[in-house]
Design an enzyme around this catalytic site. Structure first.
Site, PDB file in Angstrom:
ATOM      1  N   CYS A 136       0.847  -1.193   0.000  1.00 19.57           N
ATOM      2  CA  CYS A 136       0.000   0.000   0.000  1.00 19.57           C
ATOM      3  C   CYS A 136       0.886   1.249   0.000  1.00 19.57           C
ATOM      4  O   CYS A 136       1.715   1.420  -0.872  1.00 19.57           O
ATOM      5  CB  CYS A 136      -0.959  -0.058   1.192  1.00 19.57           C
ATOM      6  SG  CYS A 136      -2.321   1.122   1.119  1.00 19.57           S
ATOM      7  N   ILE A 137       0.750   2.130   0.986  1.00 24.20           N
ATOM      8  CA  ILE A 137       1.512   3.378   1.028  1.00 24.20           C
ATOM      9  C   ILE A 137       2.889   3.193   1.658  1.00 24.20           C
ATOM     10  O   ILE A 137       3.765   4.053   1.520  1.00 24.20           O
ATOM     11  CB  ILE A 137       0.712   4.472   1.778  1.00 24.20           C
ATOM     12  CG1 ILE A 137       1.338   5.871   1.597  1.00 24.20           C
ATOM     13  CG2 ILE A 137       0.595   4.125   3.261  1.00 24.20           C
ATOM     14  CD1 ILE A 137       1.320   6.378   0.171  1.00 24.20           C
TER      15      ILE A 137
END
Length: 224
Positions: A136-137
């Site tokens: 993800c991030i």
């Protein structure tokens, strides 16, 4: 003996902590691979607390370690106690807590700083050439600390399926190579021993996100 893998959490909840489905998927797949997860979180205050029904900040104050303990079922340690010598790999799930609590990416983007304890841990695993899994991030942490590394956060063209695609450009501005990938795919940077996958950077069915994280976990364990 199975591999011992450190999992670093950033709180509990997508908008102000670790994304719970991602964290759970990491733990499930580590178990499936016969690896032992050791969960850690920094003993610091959250940037803020978000009401997940309204999507708005509240006046509450919460602690990242205390909130992360919810996901770990209480089996968690202060990140300051992590000793890289006894561990084989590191995985950091995503969620806005990565960008708010583990770093200042949410407010400063590519000009962010990384929480000192988180930076120390990432650099220790990197220096020991032990694999690091990020989804993800969380690949932004590697991009900030390891210029020239290769990661994926999915795609670099913003659309309904990829609402956070502009992140890829910020990573490139940090001197990182971004590789476009589908949500079930991973990217491996053999030089930096990084394994990344996009997870909830993509608007995809939950099982596809789960599958992508599974592929990331399997590769991390294989490299360990």
């Amino acid at each position: 003996m199975g591999k011992r893998v450190a999992v670093v959490l950033a709180g509990c909840g997508v908008y102000d902590g670790s994304e719970i489905h991602e964290a759970s998927a990491v733990l499930v797949h580590l178990s499936r691979e016969g690896a032992q997860a050791e969960v850690f979180a920094p003993n610091i205050s959250q940037m803020h607390v978000v009401d997940h029904v309204k999507g708005q900040p509240t006046p509450e104050q919460r602690n990242v370690l205390v909130e992360s303990a919810r996901i770990a079922r209480g089996n968690i340690k202060d990140l300051a106690q992590l000793d890289v010598k006894g561990l084989d790999a590191l995985i950091i799930p995503g969620g806005f807590g990565v960008a708010k609590n583990l770093s200042t990416w949410a407010t400063q983007g590519k000009n962010c700083s990384v929480c000192r304890e988180v930076e120390d841990v990432l650099r220790a695993f990197h220096a020991a050439q032990k694999p690091i899994g990020l989804c993800c991030i969380s690949p932004v942490l590697a991009a900030k600390l390891f210029p020239g590394c290769e990661v994926t956060v999915g795609h670099d063209t913003e659309c309904e399926k990829w609402p956070y695609a502009k992140t890829a450009e910020s990573l490139r501005e940090l001197g990182c190579k971004h590789v476009n990938s589908h949500v079930t795919e991973i990217h491996v940077d053999p030089r930096h021993r990084l394994v990344t996958t996009s997870a909830f950077m993509c608007n995809a069915p939950l099982h596809e996100i789960h599958d992508g994280i599974g592929n990331m976990v399997r590769e991390v364990v294989r490299l360990a």
